[in-house]
Design a protein around this motif. Sequence first.
Motif, PDB file in Angstrom:
ATOM      1  N   HIS A 152     -21.959  -4.265 -36.040  1.00 28.28           N
ATOM      2  CA  HIS A 152     -23.174  -4.972 -36.502  1.00 28.28           C
ATOM      3  C   HIS A 152     -24.268  -4.533 -36.315  1.00 28.28           C
ATOM      4  O   HIS A 152     -24.401  -3.346 -35.746  1.00 28.28           O
ATOM      5  CB  HIS A 152     -23.002  -6.508 -35.885  1.00 28.28           C
ATOM      6  CG  HIS A 152     -23.218  -6.526 -34.258  1.00 28.28           C
ATOM      7  ND1 HIS A 152     -22.073  -5.919 -33.511  1.00 28.28           N
ATOM      8  CD2 HIS A 152     -23.983  -6.845 -33.472  1.00 28.28           C
ATOM      9  CE1 HIS A 152     -22.435  -6.069 -32.320  1.00 28.28           C
ATOM     10  NE2 HIS A 152     -23.621  -6.392 -32.199  1.00 28.28           N
ATOM     11  N   PHE A 153     -25.553  -5.215 -36.614  1.00 28.65           N
ATOM     12  CA  PHE A 153     -26.748  -4.617 -36.667  1.00 28.65           C
ATOM     13  C   PHE A 153     -27.569  -5.469 -35.525  1.00 28.65           C
ATOM     14  O   PHE A 153     -27.575  -6.724 -35.907  1.00 28.65           O
ATOM     15  CB  PHE A 153     -27.411  -4.574 -38.018  1.00 28.65           C
ATOM     16  CG  PHE A 153     -29.091  -4.490 -38.081  1.00 28.65           C
ATOM     17  CD1 PHE A 153     -29.653  -3.435 -37.337  1.00 28.65           C
ATOM     18  CD2 PHE A 153     -29.686  -5.574 -38.512  1.00 28.65           C
ATOM     19  CE1 PHE A 153     -30.908  -3.371 -37.390  1.00 28.65           C
ATOM     20  CE2 PHE A 153     -31.006  -5.440 -38.491  1.00 28.65           C
ATOM     21  CZ  PHE A 153     -31.723  -4.330 -37.911  1.00 28.65           C
ATOM     22  N   LEU A 154     -28.266  -5.088 -34.626  1.00 28.32           N
ATOM     23  CA  LEU A 154     -29.121  -5.765 -33.695  1.00 28.32           C
ATOM     24  C   LEU A 154     -30.133  -4.638 -33.237  1.00 28.32           C
ATOM     25  O   LEU A 154     -30.159  -3.616 -32.545  1.00 28.32           O
ATOM     26  CB  LEU A 154     -28.402  -6.271 -32.596  1.00 28.32           C
ATOM     27  CG  LEU A 154     -29.099  -7.034 -31.556  1.00 28.32           C
ATOM     28  CD1 LEU A 154     -29.652  -8.355 -32.320  1.00 28.32           C
ATOM     29  CD2 LEU A 154     -28.189  -7.473 -30.566  1.00 28.32           C
ATOM     30  N   GLU A 155     -31.541  -4.784 -33.927  1.00 25.51           N
ATOM     31  CA  GLU A 155     -32.588  -3.829 -33.550  1.00 25.51           C
ATOM     32  C   GLU A 155     -32.958  -3.571 -32.187  1.00 25.51           C
ATOM     33  O   GLU A 155     -33.045  -2.554 -31.561  1.00 25.51           O
ATOM     34  CB  GLU A 155     -33.907  -4.111 -34.304  1.00 25.51           C
ATOM     35  CG  GLU A 155     -33.957  -3.555 -35.628  1.00 25.51           C
ATOM     36  CD  GLU A 155     -35.269  -4.088 -36.420  1.00 25.51           C
ATOM     37  OE1 GLU A 155     -35.679  -3.106 -36.957  1.00 25.51           O
ATOM     38  OE2 GLU A 155     -35.697  -5.034 -36.350  1.00 25.51           O
ATOM     39  N   THR A 156     -33.146  -4.456 -31.251  1.00 26.44           N
ATOM     40  CA  THR A 156     -33.644  -4.424 -30.177  1.00 26.44           C
ATOM     41  C   THR A 156     -32.352  -3.899 -29.204  1.00 26.44           C
ATOM     42  O   THR A 156     -32.799  -3.444 -27.926  1.00 26.44           O
ATOM     43  CB  THR A 156     -33.983  -5.789 -29.517  1.00 26.44           C
ATOM     44  OG1 THR A 156     -32.944  -6.860 -29.528  1.00 26.44           O
ATOM     45  CG2 THR A 156     -35.329  -6.193 -30.302  1.00 26.44           C
ATOM     46  N   GLU A 157     -31.350  -3.798 -29.436  1.00 21.42           N
ATOM     47  CA  GLU A 157     -30.205  -3.318 -28.588  1.00 21.42           C
ATOM     48  C   GLU A 157     -29.680  -2.164 -29.358  1.00 21.42           C
ATOM     49  O   GLU A 157     -28.294  -1.712 -28.898  1.00 21.42           O
ATOM     50  CB  GLU A 157     -29.184  -4.517 -28.326  1.00 21.42           C
ATOM     51  CG  GLU A 157     -30.072  -5.617 -27.414  1.00 21.42           C
ATOM     52  CD  GLU A 157     -28.947  -6.775 -27.136  1.00 21.42           C
ATOM     53  OE1 GLU A 157     -27.758  -6.239 -27.115  1.00 21.42           O
ATOM     54  OE2 GLU A 157     -29.413  -7.699 -26.615  1.00 21.42           O
ATOM     55  N   GLY A 158     -30.155  -1.512 -30.187  1.00 19.93           N
ATOM     56  CA  GLY A 158     -29.519  -0.405 -30.970  1.00 19.93           C
ATOM     57  C   GLY A 158     -29.459   0.789 -30.297  1.00 19.93           C
ATOM     58  O   GLY A 158     -28.627   1.808 -30.736  1.00 19.93           O
TER      59      GLY A 158
END
Length: 533
Positions: free
Chosen positions: A85-91
């Motif tokens: 999945h996509f999660l900017e702040t934890e990428g």
Amino acid sequence: MAGKQTLLHPEIGTISGIDAGQGVSQFLGIQYATIEDRFAPAVLKEYDGKGLDALKVGPQTAPLPQGAQHEQDLIQHRLPETDVHFLETEGLNLNITVPASHDFEKDGKLPIFLFIHGGGFMVSSASYPQYDMARFVRLSIARDLPIIAISMNYRLGPPGLLTSREMREYGYPSNNALRDQRVAMEWVRKYMSGFGGDIDNITLAGESAGAIACTYHLQSRQPLFTRMMAMSGTSLLTPPLPLEVAEQGYQTAIKALGLEGKPVEERMEKLRRMDAGELRAKCAAVPMLPVADEKMPITGHSFANFKTGKVEIAGASWCEAMMIGDCGFDGSIQGLRLVHRKKGIGKAFCDAIHKSLSSQHAEKLLSGYGISADTDDDMAFERVLQTFNDIGFYAPTIAYAEGFGIKTYMYRFNENNPWQGPWQGRATHILDVALLFQNFNDYLDDTQLRTADAFACSVFKFVHGKEPWEAWGGGAGKVAWVLGPDGMSRTVEDVPAKTGRRPTLLDLAKELGGGLDQLAEVLNGFLKAPLAT
């Protein structure tokens, strides 16, 4: 389902990972840096000693639905789907694969293989199954050359590379993609000893855009790693954009986003808050590439610089050795940029070459690749891609070997793609890394498995500081290790007739005042030209 595996880290605390089977443990999705927003500088992750769960791969840094499958389609074979999945702040996370039963106290710490994925700085993720390192590390154990392997995520597209003067003045630095990678290296040097890794024995490796990044990291004034492996990519393939070009790109983005004439604070608020997919879509016309950066530093070099010995790259003083190579048809990747121009491409290419070179030199180039105005579109398309293969992937490996000035091991990957698709039977872009990490082994025949095994074992030797084969320019002369086709591997003189490459551009460059740089300008001009109407 894989069982759990725990590790007591002296600074992080108890880390829960997975038992990946057959003597391998994995600690997945470990966040190495934090960011306040999508454009903010990455800050090295600190821990409270209470431990963490590292049981599954972390989120990717860009909104890429079916991203893993799209990349596998370039390889021409899909792997079983996994949930990414996509999660900017934890990428900004990494995946660590270690030999489970290695006695670090008794037998010493293990060398580290740190990998940067490709994807044109726009797509891909270390979380994809094609970059799972379990089989790779398992094979290193079986070959009595055990290593620790790590893959990293970094910011892509606008969050990774959009820049301008006002963004930098606002506190958003240029080259976040490369800066993220530097922070990941810092994390490795700070924390990997607790995983049994030898932080004084790190091999930085990358493929395609990841390899380009590796060659840029060689410009660091401070030592970052021990040795480097560049697979199908160098800074000569993607020179850094001048700041004025990046500025023009930013103005294009501002116009596309409807932010012309808005105050800087309003612009920054919109840039960091808007939907990530919308941001990518509206910035599609803006080049997202590394930019010149005096602070890192990131500077560009020409073929002539390497040829004349005028390359000043700090890494020559601290990087012990380099492994570098290409695939026989890396140019397949440029088909993505030219497929919409396939109809009539033979005539269009001939016209462009005759316009840019003298009649004599144009005919030498075109006849060398068998391209004429009436060449069938399918054949012309493939042969045009061969020219981009040779200027973008093949010639740069020779330039780095000649001009960088450290011990170099050259390889030529010639194993044929076995899977149905447009380039079946060719040594396509990304195929080398697909075989290296062993994740497609269930779909290979015995000859292809031999190539995969031989390639991986040579890399294990290199990571251990051993000689994988004769060095280029050493006692045996300019040699390369050729892998494939049909499972064969051998060391030969690094000349086109013996490595399966073409001499046309190298020979023609000797007759041109501008050499390979002139040819690169001509060919890249055609690559970037808009479709004729």
